[in-house]
Design a protein around this motif. Structure first.
Motif, PDB file in Angstrom:
ATOM      1  N   LEU C 206      50.897  35.024  67.696  1.00 20.42           N
ATOM      2  CA  LEU C 206      51.067  34.718  66.272  1.00 20.42           C
ATOM      3  C   LEU C 206      50.778  33.239  66.018  1.00 20.42           C
ATOM      4  O   LEU C 206      50.116  32.875  65.037  1.00 20.42           O
ATOM      5  CB  LEU C 206      52.487  35.065  65.835  1.00 20.42           C
ATOM      6  N   VAL C 207      51.283  32.407  66.904  1.00 18.77           N
ATOM      7  CA  VAL C 207      51.035  30.971  66.748  1.00 18.77           C
ATOM      8  C   VAL C 207      49.532  30.672  66.842  1.00 18.77           C
ATOM      9  O   VAL C 207      48.990  29.891  66.070  1.00 18.77           O
ATOM     10  CB  VAL C 207      51.811  30.190  67.838  1.00 18.77           C
ATOM     11  N   LEU C 208      48.933  31.379  67.767  1.00 18.49           N
ATOM     12  CA  LEU C 208      47.500  31.179  67.981  1.00 18.49           C
ATOM     13  C   LEU C 208      46.706  31.471  66.712  1.00 18.49           C
ATOM     14  O   LEU C 208      45.687  30.818  66.436  1.00 18.49           O
ATOM     15  CB  LEU C 208      47.036  32.083  69.122  1.00 18.49           C
ATOM     16  N   VAL C 209      47.170  32.468  65.948  1.00 23.94           N
ATOM     17  CA  VAL C 209      46.482  32.789  64.697  1.00 23.94           C
ATOM     18  C   VAL C 209      46.433  31.562  63.800  1.00 23.94           C
ATOM     19  O   VAL C 209      45.392  31.199  63.244  1.00 23.94           O
ATOM     20  CB  VAL C 209      47.191  33.962  63.981  1.00 23.94           C
ATOM     21  N   GLY C 210      47.596  30.893  63.691  1.00 21.62           N
ATOM     22  CA  GLY C 210      47.644  29.720  62.832  1.00 21.62           C
ATOM     23  C   GLY C 210      46.730  28.625  63.323  1.00 21.62           C
ATOM     24  O   GLY C 210      45.957  28.045  62.549  1.00 21.62           O
ATOM     25  N   PHE C 211      46.774  28.381  64.618  1.00 21.08           N
ATOM     26  CA  PHE C 211      45.915  27.326  65.161  1.00 21.08           C
ATOM     27  C   PHE C 211      44.444  27.723  65.077  1.00 21.08           C
ATOM     28  O   PHE C 211      43.573  26.884  64.834  1.00 21.08           O
ATOM     29  CB  PHE C 211      46.273  27.052  66.621  1.00 21.08           C
ATOM     30  N   GLY C 212      44.231  28.992  65.289  1.00 21.95           N
ATOM     31  CA  GLY C 212      42.865  29.491  65.254  1.00 21.95           C
ATOM     32  C   GLY C 212      42.236  29.266  63.895  1.00 21.95           C
ATOM     33  O   GLY C 212      41.046  28.947  63.787  1.00 21.95           O
ATOM     34  N   PHE C 213      43.034  29.406  62.867  1.00 19.98           N
ATOM     35  CA  PHE C 213      42.516  29.156  61.534  1.00 19.98           C
ATOM     36  C   PHE C 213      42.073  27.702  61.394  1.00 19.98           C
ATOM     37  O   PHE C 213      40.980  27.410  60.917  1.00 19.98           O
ATOM     38  CB  PHE C 213      43.599  29.496  60.507  1.00 19.98           C
ATOM     39  N   LYS C 214      42.910  26.797  61.856  1.00 17.00           N
ATOM     40  CA  LYS C 214      42.583  25.367  61.716  1.00 17.00           C
ATOM     41  C   LYS C 214      41.338  24.985  62.530  1.00 17.00           C
ATOM     42  O   LYS C 214      40.526  24.185  62.102  1.00 17.00           O
ATOM     43  CB  LYS C 214      43.773  24.517  62.191  1.00 17.00           C
ATOM     44  N   THR C 215      41.250  25.587  63.724  1.00 18.56           N
ATOM     45  CA  THR C 215      40.114  25.218  64.573  1.00 18.56           C
ATOM     46  C   THR C 215      38.908  26.117  64.326  1.00 18.56           C
ATOM     47  O   THR C 215      37.861  25.927  64.929  1.00 18.56           O
ATOM     48  CB  THR C 215      40.509  25.326  66.060  1.00 18.56           C
ATOM     49  N   SER C 216      39.097  27.112  63.443  1.00 16.08           N
ATOM     50  CA  SER C 216      38.052  28.089  63.114  1.00 16.08           C
ATOM     51  C   SER C 216      37.413  28.683  64.358  1.00 16.08           C
ATOM     52  O   SER C 216      36.204  28.609  64.553  1.00 16.08           O
ATOM     53  CB  SER C 216      36.994  27.503  62.176  1.00 16.08           C
ATOM     54  N   ILE C 217      38.298  29.238  65.228  1.00 11.20           N
ATOM     55  CA  ILE C 217      37.758  29.952  66.379  1.00 11.20           C
ATOM     56  C   ILE C 217      37.758  31.442  66.084  1.00 11.20           C
ATOM     57  O   ILE C 217      38.536  31.930  65.263  1.00 11.20           O
ATOM     58  CB  ILE C 217      38.573  29.652  67.658  1.00 11.20           C
ATOM     59  N   VAL C 218      36.877  32.142  66.713  1.00 11.02           N
ATOM     60  CA  VAL C 218      36.767  33.593  66.529  1.00 11.02           C
ATOM     61  C   VAL C 218      38.052  34.226  67.028  1.00 11.02           C
ATOM     62  O   VAL C 218      38.539  33.848  68.098  1.00 11.02           O
ATOM     63  CB  VAL C 218      35.549  34.110  67.328  1.00 11.02           C
ATOM     64  N   PRO C 219      38.652  35.165  66.386  1.00 15.37           N
ATOM     65  CA  PRO C 219      38.208  35.847  65.162  1.00 15.37           C
ATOM     66  C   PRO C 219      38.827  35.303  63.879  1.00 15.37           C
ATOM     67  O   PRO C 219      39.028  36.053  62.935  1.00 15.37           O
ATOM     68  CB  PRO C 219      38.695  37.264  65.421  1.00 15.37           C
ATOM     69  N   PHE C 220      39.163  34.010  63.846  1.00 17.38           N
ATOM     70  CA  PHE C 220      39.786  33.456  62.628  1.00 17.38           C
ATOM     71  C   PHE C 220      38.827  32.503  61.948  1.00 17.38           C
ATOM     72  O   PHE C 220      39.219  31.475  61.406  1.00 17.38           O
ATOM     73  CB  PHE C 220      41.087  32.735  63.003  1.00 17.38           C
ATOM     74  N   HIS C 221      37.562  32.828  62.012  1.00 18.12           N
ATOM     75  CA  HIS C 221      36.548  31.884  61.574  1.00 18.12           C
ATOM     76  C   HIS C 221      35.908  32.272  60.248  1.00 18.12           C
ATOM     77  O   HIS C 221      35.108  31.511  59.731  1.00 18.12           O
ATOM     78  CB  HIS C 221      35.434  31.848  62.617  1.00 18.12           C
ATOM     79  N   PHE C 222      36.293  33.458  59.726  1.00 18.38           N
ATOM     80  CA  PHE C 222      35.507  34.004  58.597  1.00 18.38           C
ATOM     81  C   PHE C 222      35.420  33.076  57.401  1.00 18.38           C
ATOM     82  O   PHE C 222      34.424  33.057  56.698  1.00 18.38           O
ATOM     83  CB  PHE C 222      36.110  35.337  58.148  1.00 18.38           C
ATOM     84  N   TRP C 223      36.472  32.300  57.204  1.00 19.47           N
ATOM     85  CA  TRP C 223      36.491  31.445  56.020  1.00 19.47           C
ATOM     86  C   TRP C 223      35.452  30.339  56.096  1.00 19.47           C
ATOM     87  O   TRP C 223      34.939  29.887  55.078  1.00 19.47           O
ATOM     88  CB  TRP C 223      37.881  30.822  55.850  1.00 19.47           C
ATOM     89  N   ALA C 224      35.157  29.905  57.324  1.00 18.41           N
ATOM     90  CA  ALA C 224      34.442  28.636  57.466  1.00 18.41           C
ATOM     91  C   ALA C 224      33.081  28.600  56.757  1.00 18.41           C
ATOM     92  O   ALA C 224      32.845  27.697  55.938  1.00 18.41           O
ATOM     93  CB  ALA C 224      34.284  28.293  58.943  1.00 18.41           C
ATOM     94  N   PRO C 225      32.190  29.548  57.015  1.00 17.28           N
ATOM     95  CA  PRO C 225      30.867  29.419  56.394  1.00 17.28           C
ATOM     96  C   PRO C 225      30.920  29.388  54.876  1.00 17.28           C
ATOM     97  O   PRO C 225      30.265  28.547  54.247  1.00 17.28           O
ATOM     98  CB  PRO C 225      30.128  30.662  56.889  1.00 17.28           C
TER      99      PRO C 225
END
Lengths: 494, 506, 478
Positions: C206-225
């Motif tokens: 769960l924590v990773l999800v939050g960090f993943g968003f900030k670092t825009s790593i897959v699979p939390f990257h959709f917002w970036a482009p």
């Protein structure tokens, strides 16, 4: 403190590249003059290195070492031995002649010379570096300007494809070798507790034979891709054909040597056990290069492709010499690198001059060029004789020891490889005859302008070197033998 | 002067190169200057080789006037030159024929500068082979000579020159491949290319197996590699097919040197390398060699007889004559060490020299008529004696020399060869005699077709009227004729040198 | 209780600068406001950078302010990066009228920078969450700042929605962790989690999800482009560099502090994510026709490379990841700076619009060459050294598969970076009259670009001092 001649050689083109970029783009002549001045300076210095290399002392000379990233054992460490000093000279020569014959480039000459010099600086850097990190650093610097040079100033039809193919192949090779280099670095650290990229120290690392067996192939092949080794040779003819003249000269003349040299320096010298275990495979691949390259060259109709594939064949001889791991083979490989460098530079320079005037490189469409371009005809013919391995020219004194090395290793291979000599003779003679002699097609009558004095200087320099080395192999061979002894020492007197 | 006497061989060898370099800087319109420079430059080696002849001590063994310089230390090859009786004869022949050939090509008007440069380079290439006492140097000059010849044929030849020159080059290079490989094998094994050392060490080299094969097999293969390379150059039947093509297309002076000297290179290779390096194999296969030689003699003669092209006819005659050289070699190989062997070898060497004179003369004379008539077709010539009497006389004389008329030098050498072969291989000797008979047939045919028979009116008047041989051309042929006659009557001065060399060498 | 205010010196200075801007804003005349505000912000940030650098170096690694933040070299290094990035972004904003006319834009930038600084420093779950929100909220606003532009509005909204959701998940993870361990202090937590359970692992994800968003790593990257494409270009640059680096700072500190032992599950998880991130980022970037989207996907891919250093979980690994971030900030800011400059004149972010750029503005093209080759990992630019260090760290710890994946990916990367350069150098503008369409580079841009290009080259040639800094920073985590 001694004059840091090698550093000056490496940084002359790099600094010149920067300075040229700061000049105004409209001042084309000034840009060219600056380029020529820098190239002459580098040439003089590389001649100086070649001459003043102390042949009685052998080993690495003109050493300089400065710490670069001490924490990781990266240092700026340069020096030349008998193997690399001729290659430094070669680079100086090709750079000088390359500038001369690129005088006529009119589209953004500023950028052209800047990129060309970046490339040259990278090449110099690789030849003199004694630090593995530094070697990679300059290796990449030597590779990427190729892309731009080809794509911007190359032959319209294939340049985009060829440039990308070349870059991807070479990049793939270099990172493959890089992983191997990093593995060496860490294993050495585990064994000795010293973090170092210094090749002189890694030579003494004593890697286990299992480690060497695993990592030799990636490292050697990674670099050998740039040397055009089968089956990764495909990028090279395409690249040659697409590149503008001076870049072809650099590409075939120097860059391919970079691959062979780095494969020797890093692959064989740092992993000698692995080299012994895998020599048979390199040997076979190189054999294929030699024979297959010659046959493919024979059926080409584009003059540049002929030369491109002949380069594949000739670089195969270099690899073959290295793979024999014998004094003769390695000496021959060293000489062949120099000789082939000069020869292809001459070939591409000549083809460039013809193409600029006739606007075609198709052999069947050309003819009778000797009347309009006698100087080019003679130079190209002499280059052809070198390529055929005709005694009296540098190609022979290089190929002969290679074959001797092959004899020592596997005599049957010498017999097979010798087939290529005949094939080479045939395609070169046919090409020379069709392009330069015979009837000149009518459409060329009066359209072929004579070459400039600068072109003549360039061609003459190259011809002089080829005949000089052919007549007096002792000018260079003893020096290379010294470098070879260094290799053999690491191979355990094999 | 002191320099020249200590560096006599290198002076002879490299003077033509220096002259060629000098000519390179002449303006190409100055035809006279170029021609005369080339001629004088080629006379210098001749004079120097007379000096060499003068100071040569025929009774001393080994190579003389030796010079040795470091050349390629990395593979233990040095620039080592020297002459013995055998090579001295060949050097003389070369330095004699080159100025004559150059004089003969004064008529060339197309790209004279390049032509003369190539000729001078060719001379160096040929001399180098004869002088080399280092196997690698031998090979270097062996191949280097090809290049100028290739371009002479390719650039100044007649209609079919592209095919002929490529065939010439590829045949010879292909033939040299085996030689190259065998030389490499020797170099790798002994770490030296010095001939004197190799003579000893290769013959003493007798491990049970070598390169994974019995040593006899290796030596046999290497023997044949050498033989094929030289046989192509000689040329021996069945490797002779390049020769008529090359000759037919080559310019006159090119043919003179090709037949006069270049063919001798192959025969010289047999004597210098094959016999000393492979005495056992040579003895074993002497029958085969003799067979090839006789085939060359007979088929050469038959081939010549069948030609309608004057030049092709002369070309085939070379095959025929060079067959005798090989026959001498074969006979000597079979009974090495005996008096018969020495006689056969004397005959072979002498035949080489004589054929050099007569073939060069014949090709020159073909060239003379071709330059005027622009045809070499024997059917179109005929009855020319009355129109060109001087030429007719000279042609007759030279033909007789070629035919081996007693009193001419050819007779002496062919006699010696057959005499030497008679005891050891009577059948082949007899067949060779038969060949000699056929030689007469084709030579007489040529003379009949050119000089006698019904006059072709075409040449008698009008714009096609043939002019007689010019003074310059007589200058070319005269020395050849004189030498032929002298050697026919008093061969001892040359044979003496050859004989001593042969008895010491083998 | 340690009340060492030096621990938050840069943040205080930044707050001061924000206040100063707000005070001075009304005094500027409307025609010169844009310029004055910009220079004030950029100059102020530079000053903050200098003062912090000279005075604010940590003497020893210690917790400060009641254990909320850690005053160490790790935090210090990242703070310097963020302030530098903000200064450059301020310069880049100056010529974007809609942004630069409003003092709020600069203030939001400063606020976000304060948040990032705290992210890098926080040693406590509560502080960490607050810092993340302090960073995110101003950035949501900035991304949607151009209210007249639909794309910008959409970007802001999208960013907000994604951010809010992941933030909620992150918070949930934090609360679970607190529940398991009974503490919010990261170091104290490590002891309780020494033997991971299924639940703690779940919380971790769960924590990773939050960090993943900030670092825009897959699979939390959709917002970036979408966000990069829509947001004002300077802001997109800031988002893709500083904000991502802040995410990495948190990632490194959190995982290395909470799970100091190597060989644990999170390394494998991150290794898989790293491969996915590199591969998907690069492959999708290959197909892009819009330069901002291309850069967005490439920046996703770069997060993947940097993760190799994180996965290695060694001093060298951490140092290499930090170095990677430094090189990446410089390089990618340069890339966005160029897109900002060029985009203003060209009026399009289409790749084809860059045809003939080298003839229109040779120096801009050269800067682009440097930036893109550095992104591709070529010497003598920072990207080369960074990639090499990351790979070296991977090889050191035996992550050969990961390194090979990285290598294959960097080759894919070479392809599209070089293709872009082909547009710039090879192709001609329509009509081939490039000379008639020069691209002027105003002074703030020129300064920003020169600094960035020089930095990229400096980082690639004289890398020793920078590497030493990153090692010092990395060492403070172990």
């Amino acid at each position: 403190m001694q004059f840091p001649i090698l550093s000056v050689i490496v940084f002359t083109p790099l600094v010149t590249a920067l300075l040229i970029l700061l000049m105004k783009p409209e001042r084309k002549t000034e840009v060219r003059v600056a380029a020529l001045a820098a190239a002459s300076f580098a040439l003089l210095l590389s001649i100086w290195v070649f001459i003043s290399y102390d042949k009685t002392a052998a080993g690495y000379q003109f050493l300089e070492q400065y710490s670069w990233l001490p924490a990781l054992g990266i240092s700026y460490h340069v020096g030349v031995d008998g193997m690399s000093a001729p290659l430094v000279l070669l680079t100086g020569i090709v750079m000088f002649t390359g500038v001369l014959i690129s005088w006529g480039i009119d589209d953004r000459p500023r950028e052209f010379f800047a990129f060309l010099f970046l490339l040259a600086g990278g090449v110099f850097g690789v030849f003199v570096s004694l630090d593995l990190f530094m070697l990679f650093f300059f290796y990449e610097i030597a590779v990427f300007p190729m892309y731009l040079l080809i794509v911007i100033w190359g032959w319209v039809k294939t340049r985009e494809y060829a440039a990308m193919k070349l870059t991807i192949y070479l990049f793939l090779g270099s990172v493959m070798a890089l992983v191997g280099a990093l593995a060496m670095y860490w294993i050495n650290y585990q064994n000795t507790g010293v973090l170092t990229f210094d090749m002189l120290q890694l030579e003494k690392a004593g890697f286990s034979s299992q480690f060497q067996a695993i990592w030799f192939m990636p490292v050697f092949m990674g670099f050998a891709i740039l040397g055009g080794i089968f089956p990764f040779h495909n990028w090279s003819p395409d690249g040659h054909v697409a590149a503008p003249t001076a870049v072809s000269m650099f590409h075939a003349g120097v860059l391919m040597k970079l691959g062979a040299f780095a494969a020797l320096r890093v692959g064989v010298m740092l992993l000698p056990e692995g080299a012994k275990q895998w020599a048979w495979l390199i040997f076979i691949l190189a054999m294929i290069n030699v024979v297959y390259g010659a046959f493919i060259a024979m059926i080409q109709t584009d003059l540049k492709y002929v030369i491109g594939f002949s380069s594949v064949s000739h670089m195969g001889l270099v690899m073959l010499g290295i793979a024999t791991l014998t004094p003769e083979g390695l000496t021959g490989a060293g000489l062949q690198m120099f000789s082939h460098g000069i020869m292809t530079a001459l070939f591409f320079a000549s083809v460039g001059m013809i193409y600029d005037r006739a606007h075609t490189r198709m052999i069947p469409e050309l003819g009778g060029m000797v009347k309009a371009l006698p100087f080019v005809a003679i130079a190209f013919t002499i280059g052809g004789l070198v390529g055929m391995g005709m005694p009296g020219f540098s190609g022979f004194v290089a190929e002969f020891p290679i074959f001797m090395g092959v004899w020592k290793t596997q005599w049957l291979a010498a017999v097979i490889a010798s087939i290529s000599i005949i094939v080479t003779a045939a395609y070169i003679l046919i090409a020379v005859r069709k392009v330069f002699f015979g009837e000149m097609p009518e459409k060329f009558e009066g359209h072929i302008t004579p070459i400039t004095a600068l072109d003549k200087v360039a061609l003459f320099t190259l011809v002089l070197l080829m005949t000089g080395l052919g007549a007096f192999p002792n000018l260079m061979a003893p020096m290379i033998s010294l470098g070879v002894q260094n290799v053999l020492r690491l191979l355990g007197g094999a | 002067m002191d320099f020249i006497s200590t560096h006599l061989l290198t002076s002879i060898l490299f003077f033509p190169v220096l002259a060629a370099l000098a000519i390179l800087f002449f303006p190409k319109e100055q035809l006279r200057l170029i021609r005369w420079t080339a001629l004088i430059a080629s006379l210098v080696p001749f004079v120097l080789s007379l000096m060499l002849w003068g100071r040569f001590d025929a009774s001393a063994a080994g190579f003389q006037s030796v010079e040795q310089y470091p050349w390629y230390d990395a593979i233990h090859s040095s620039f080592h030159v020297g002459v013995d009786g055998l090579s001295l004869t060949m050097v003389m022949l070369t330095t004699l024929l080159t100025p004559l050939a150059i004089l003969a090509s004064f008529g060339v008007t197309d790209r004279v500068k390049a032509y003369m440069i190539l000729f001078l380079l060719l001379e160096t290439g040929m001399l180098g082979v004869f002088m080399a006492v280092d196997l690698l140097i031998f090979f270097v000059f062996w191949e280097v000579g090809l290049v100028p010849m290739y371009f002479l044929i390719n650039q100044w030849g007649s209609a079919n020159r592209n095919y002929a020159s490529l065939k010439f080059m590829i045949y010879t290079m292909g033939g040299s491949l085996g030689l190259l490989l065998a030389i490499q094998m020797l170099g790798v094994t002994f770490q030296t290319y010095d001939l004197v050392a190799l003579y000893e060490r290769w013959n003493a080299f007798n491990p049970a197996t070598f390169l994974g094969m019995p040593i006899e097999t290796v030596k046999t293969i290497a023997f044949w590699a050498f033989v094929i390379a030289f046989a192509i150059k000689v040329p021996v039947w069945p490797f002779h097919t390049w020769l008529p093509d090359a000759h037919t297309e080559a310019p006159t002076a090119g043919s003179m040197l090709l037949a006069g000297v270049l063919l001798k290179l192959g025969a010289y290779g047999f004597l210098r390398l094959v016999l000393p390096l492979y005495p056992a194999q040579a003895a074993q296969y002497a029958g085969w060699l003799a067979f090839l030689a006789v085939m060359a003699i007979i088929f050469g003669a038959l081939g010549a007889y069948g030609q309608n092209d004057f030049k092709r006819l002369v070309a085939y005659s070379s095959v025929n004559h060079m067959g005798f050289v090989l026959l001498g070699v074969a006979a000597a190989a079979k009974v090495a060490g005996t008096a018969d062997a020495t006689i056969a070898l004397n005959g072979a060497v002498f035949q080489m020299f004589n054929h050099g004179l007569s073939a060069a003369g014949m090709f020159f004379l073909v060239g003379v008529i071709y330059e005027r008539a622009h045809t070499r077709d024997l059917d179109k010539l005929g009855g020319l004696f009355p129109i060109v009497p001087v030429y007719g006389g000279i042609l007759l004389f030279t033909s007789m020399a070629s035919l081996g008329l007693p009193g001419m030098s050819g007779f002496v050498s062919e006699f010696l060869v057959v005499r030497g072969a008679w005891a050891s291989m009577p059948v082949f000797a007899a067949l060779a005699m038969l060949g000699l008979l056929m030689t007469g047939a084709y030579i007489l045919k040529a003379i009949k077709k050119v000089l006698h028979g019904p006059l072709n009116e075409h040449w008698a008047q009008g714009e096609h009227k043939l002019t007689d041989i010019s003074a310059r051309e007589v200058m070319v042929i005269a020395p050849l004729m004189a030498l032929t006659l002298i050697l026919g009557i008093w061969p001892a001065w040359l044979l003496d040198v050859v004989n001593k060399a042969m008895s010491m060498l083998f | 209780m340690n009340l060492n205010l030096f621990a938050i010196l840069p943040e205080m200075l930044l707050a001061l600068l924000a206040v100063l801007i707000l005070i001075l804003d009304p005094l500027f005349k409307s025609d010169s406001r844009r310029v004055n505000l910009g220079w004030l912000a950029a100059g102020g940030l530079t000053l903050v950078l200098l003062i912090s650098f000279l005075v604010g170096k940590p003497a020893e690694n210690a917790l400060a302010l009641g254990g909320m933040v850690r005053f160490d070299w790790f935090a210090f290094a990242f703070k310097m990066f963020f302030i530098f990035a903000a200064a450059i972004t301020a310069l880049l904003m100056m010529d974007a009228e809609a942004l630069a006319n409003r003092a709020e834009a600069y203030v939001l930038l400063l606020a976000a920078t304060i948040g990032m600084n705290l992210m890098a420093a926080s040693a406590d779950l509560v502080m960490l969450y607050l810092a993340i929100e302090t960073t995110s909220i101003p950035l949501y606003v900035l991304a949607g700042f151009l209210t007249n532009d639909d794309k910008s509005t959409e970007a802001g909204f999208k960013y907000l929605l994604f951010g809010a959701m992941t933030s909620a998940i992150l918070l949930y993870g934090f609360s679970l962790l607190f529940g398991f361990t009974g503490t919010t202090n990261l170091a104290a937590m490590a002891a309780s989690l020494a033997t991971p359970t299924l639940f703690s692992l779940g919380a971790l994800l769960l924590v990773l999800v939050g960090f993943g968003f900030k670092t825009s790593i897959v699979p939390f990257h959709f917002w970036a482009p979408d966000v990069y494409e829509g947001a004002p270009t300077p802001i997109a640059g800031f988002l893709s560099t500083a904000s991502k680096a802040a995410g990495f700072a948190v990632l490194l500190r959190f995982f290395l502090t909470v799970f100091p032992q190597t060989g644990s599950q999170w390394q494998y998880t991150l290794a898989v994510i790293s491969i996915l991130t590199m591969t998907i980022g690069n492959l999708v970037a290959l197909a892009q026709k819009n330069i901002k989207r291309m850069l967005a996907y490439s920046s996703i891919a770069h997060a993947g490379y940097a993760l190799i250093g994180v996965v290695a979980a060694s001093t060298l690994g951490t140092a290499s990841a930090i170095f990677y971030m430094l090189a990446y900030i410089l390089t990618n800011l340069a890339a966005f700076a160029i897109v900002t400059v060029a985009g203003r004149v060209i009026g399009s972010d289409d790749l084809r619009a860059y045809d003939g750029l080298s003839r229109r503005s040779p120096y801009l093209a050269l800067a682009m060459l440097v930036a893109f080759l550095s992104l591709a990992g070529m010497p003598p630019f920072g990207g080369f050294v960074a990639k090499l260090l990351v790979f070296a760290a991977g090889v050191e710890k035996g992550w050969f598969g990961l390194v090979i994946a990285g290598i294959i990916n960097s080759i894919i990367g070479v392809y599209y970076y070089l293709t872009t350069l082909k547009y710039v150098y090879l192709y001609r503008m329509e009509g081939e009259n490039e000379e008639a369409h020069p691209i002027p580079v105003s002074r703030p841009y020129a300064i920003a670009l020169t600094v960035l290009v020089a930095g990229v080259i400096l980082l690639g040639t004289f890398f020793a001092p920078w590497y030493d800094l990153t090692v010092k920073a990395a060492a403070s985590l172990f």
